[in-house]
Design a protein around this motif. Sequence first.
Motif, short mmCIF file in Angstrom:
data_model
loop_
_atom_site.label_atom_id
_atom_site.label_comp_id
_atom_site.label_asym_id
_atom_site.label_seq_id
_atom_site.Cartn_x
_atom_site.Cartn_y
_atom_site.Cartn_z
N GLY A 155 0.82 -1.21 0.00
CA GLY A 155 0.00 0.00 0.00
C GLY A 155 0.85 1.25 0.00
O GLY A 155 2.08 1.20 -0.04
N PRO A 156 0.20 2.40 0.05
CA PRO A 156 0.93 3.66 0.09
C PRO A 156 1.81 3.76 1.33
O PRO A 156 1.53 3.15 2.37
CB PRO A 156 -0.18 4.72 0.14
CG PRO A 156 -1.42 4.02 -0.27
CD PRO A 156 -1.24 2.58 0.03
N SER A 157 2.86 4.54 1.22
CA SER A 157 3.81 4.63 2.32
C SER A 157 3.33 5.54 3.44
O SER A 157 3.91 5.54 4.53
CB SER A 157 5.15 5.14 1.80
OG SER A 157 4.98 6.44 1.24
N ASP A 158 2.28 6.34 3.23
CA ASP A 158 1.84 7.28 4.25
C ASP A 158 0.63 6.79 5.05
O ASP A 158 -0.14 7.58 5.58
CB ASP A 158 1.54 8.64 3.62
CG ASP A 158 0.40 8.57 2.61
OD1 ASP A 158 0.03 7.44 2.21
OD2 ASP A 158 -0.11 9.64 2.22
N LEU A 159 0.45 5.49 5.18
CA LEU A 159 -0.72 4.95 5.87
C LEU A 159 -0.65 5.13 7.39
O LEU A 159 -1.63 4.86 8.08
CB LEU A 159 -0.92 3.47 5.54
CG LEU A 159 -1.42 3.19 4.12
CD1 LEU A 159 -1.60 1.70 3.91
CD2 LEU A 159 -2.70 3.94 3.83
N SER A 160 0.47 5.59 7.90
CA SER A 160 0.51 5.87 9.33
C SER A 160 -0.24 7.16 9.66
O SER A 160 -0.63 7.39 10.79
CB SER A 160 1.96 5.98 9.82
OG SER A 160 2.61 7.01 9.14
N ASP A 161 -0.49 7.99 8.64
CA ASP A 161 -1.29 9.20 8.81
C ASP A 161 -2.77 8.80 8.77
O ASP A 161 -3.24 8.14 7.84
CB ASP A 161 -0.97 10.19 7.69
CG ASP A 161 -1.79 11.45 7.78
OD1 ASP A 161 -2.05 11.91 8.91
OD2 ASP A 161 -2.17 11.98 6.71
#
Length: 91
Positions: free
Chosen positions: A60-66
């Motif tokens: 998935g996208p790398s910014d899923l922690s946001d």
Amino acid sequence: MLNVNLDDEAEKYLVEILAQEKTTSSELIKHLLHEYWQSLQPRKTVLERMGGYPEHLLQGPSDLSDRDARYKYLAEYFQKRYEQSQQKQEV
């Protein structure tokens, strides 16, 4: 070949264990040695016990922690799944 001298008390324990476990002294010693050896080994991590990183989650996208990015990604994913299920029902 392994020869071990046991005192009377240890020999009594061995006889009782062999009778309880219904095994031979060789098998019992192998089992005990294996258990002890495993206790000396470093414990596996959760990922190692699971078989490694779940690759499908890493795609998935790398910014899923946001939180906002994760919410948008999941909303799009569920919308696409819903549309696919609707198409299958129409056919």
